[in-house]
Write a protein that holds these residues in place. Structure first.
Motif, PDB file in Angstrom:
ATOM      1  N   ALA A 271      37.733  30.635  27.852  1.00 22.34           N
ATOM      2  CA  ALA A 271      36.969  31.215  26.748  1.00 22.34           C
ATOM      3  C   ALA A 271      37.833  32.142  25.900  1.00 22.34           C
ATOM      4  N   TRP A 272      38.784  32.799  26.534  1.00 24.50           N
ATOM      5  CA  TRP A 272      39.702  33.695  25.821  1.00 24.50           C
ATOM      6  C   TRP A 272      40.480  32.940  24.744  1.00 24.50           C
ATOM      7  N   MET A 273      41.074  31.813  25.099  1.00 20.78           N
ATOM      8  CA  MET A 273      41.870  31.092  24.096  1.00 20.78           C
ATOM      9  C   MET A 273      40.983  30.419  23.052  1.00 20.78           C
ATOM     10  N   LEU A 304      33.267  38.600  23.294  1.00 22.62           N
ATOM     11  CA  LEU A 304      33.260  39.513  22.156  1.00 22.62           C
ATOM     12  C   LEU A 304      34.686  39.726  21.670  1.00 22.62           C
ATOM     13  N   ASP A 305      34.843  39.960  20.376  1.00 23.29           N
ATOM     14  CA  ASP A 305      36.176  40.187  19.824  1.00 23.29           C
ATOM     15  C   ASP A 305      36.887  41.332  20.536  1.00 23.29           C
ATOM     16  N   GLU A 306      36.127  42.377  20.846  1.00 26.63           N
ATOM     17  CA  GLU A 306      36.762  43.524  21.503  1.00 26.63           C
ATOM     18  C   GLU A 306      37.228  43.186  22.925  1.00 26.63           C
ATOM     19  N   ILE A 311      41.959  42.090  26.419  1.00 21.93           N
ATOM     20  CA  ILE A 311      42.812  41.230  27.234  1.00 21.93           C
ATOM     21  C   ILE A 311      44.204  41.133  26.616  1.00 21.93           C
ATOM     22  N   ASP A 312      44.267  40.937  25.308  1.00 20.33           N
ATOM     23  CA  ASP A 312      45.563  40.837  24.637  1.00 20.33           C
ATOM     24  C   ASP A 312      46.384  42.113  24.814  1.00 20.33           C
TER      25      ASP A 312
END
Length: 326
Positions: A271-273, A304-306, A311-312
């Motif tokens: 989901a992150w990518m 969510l974007d945040e 994570i980044d």
């Protein structure tokens, strides 16, 4: 589930595709043929409609016969062939401890006929150059792809393990629809290339999106794979003594978010990518039907974007020992 477009074509697929390789290659002794066919058919029933294989994905069965991934995929999909996007690759031969590359026009022509026969189809939807052949210019390969499209033997083409210069040169001769390179939380060195793909209208297919299983949290050392000489993970650095320590630091971050979203580590990783890039499609694979179902459901999880930014931020301060690392 969201559908994602493949390049500039009229082909749309689910946001999570299926890597078929592990059923017969690199993940241990091949799955028995009928069991592998059943797994692939179940994957289609789940909603998978992007199936990825290659002519060089082979393994040795316990009786000494060869398990050919294309043959397995071809048998599995024949009843729903027109409902999926079928991808295969040419140009690589496994020679013991090394790979040999041949993307000469003669070899491409030979390979496409073999793949069509093994896959029991009259066309390939996405035909990949599996690796860059330093002996053949990209313009030469692209010209052959243009001919195969005109002959309706393939719908579109792609390149695996490509760099920006090669991609731009090939794309100028015959538009490239997709590329397929490694990408995961632990392997982010191709992010600049993902942005090049956005510029050119190319879809980025992410192979090994779970870092060869490391991001699932299911494995703990190279010892987990030592009993099978055909399992390539037995020598991968992410499972070494030092590598697993670094992997576990990331898994601690992912696990906290997994609890928040009531998801698995693998689902959060996928989901992150998907949340970061709208032109990316991960193609995880598994021999376990329940894991295939779980991976597919990752396409329905919207971080969510945040959370993606968090994570980044964590990744920016981490280093990993990972197969294929730059």
């Amino acid at each position: 589930m969201e559908k994602r477009r493949l390049g500039q074509t009229d082909m749309y697929v689910s946001s999570v595709g299926l890597g078929c390789m592990g059923l017969s290659h690199a993940s241990g002794t091949p799955t028995p043929k009928q069991e592998a066919i059943h797994i692939l058919q179940e994957a289609f029933r789940m909603g998978y409609n992007l199936f990825d294989t290659a002519e060089c994905y082979t393994g040795v069965n316990p009786d000494g016969t060869i398990s050919n991934n294309e043959e397995i995929v071809g048998e599995a999909i024949k009843d729903f062939r027109d409902e999926i996007v079928l991808c295969t690759k040419f140009g690589v031969t496994h020679k013991g401890d090394h790979l040999e590359f041949d993307s000469s026009p003669r070899k491409i022509r030979e390979s496409i006929e073999g793949s069509l026969k093994r896959l029991q189809t009259d066309h390939i939807d996405i035909y990949y150059q599996h690796r860059i052949d330093p002996k053949v210019e990209p313009e030469v390969v692209a010209e052959v792809m243009k001919e195969l499209i005109q002959e309706r033997k393939i719908k579109a083409w792609g390149i695996s393990e490509v760099n920006e210069d090669y991609l731009r040169r090939a794309h100028a001769v015959c538009p490239v629809t997709v590329i397929q390179n490694r990408y995961s939380m632990m392997a982010r060195w191709h992010e600049p290339l993902i942005k090049v793909c956005q510029e050119l209208g190319i879809t980025y297919i992410a192979f090994s999106p779970l870092a060869n299983g490391a991001l699932t949290g299911a494995y703990h050392s190279q010892a987990d794979f030592q009993n099978d000489q055909q399992d390539f993970r037995r020598n991968m650095p992410q499972y070494s003594e030092t590598g697993i320590v670094k992997t576990n630091q990331l898994l601690e971050v992912i696990s906290k978010m997994s609890e928040q979203y009531q998801a698995t580590n693998a689902q959060i990783s996928l989901a992150w990518m998907l949340g970061k890039f709208d032109n990316i499609i991960p193609i995880p694979g598994s021999r376990k039907i329940e894991r295939l179902a779980s991976n597919f459901e990752a396409g329905n999880i919207q971080l969510l974007d945040e959370d993606i930014q968090m994570i980044d931020h964590q990744l920016a301060n981490m280093e990993f020992e990972v197969f294929g690392g730059h």
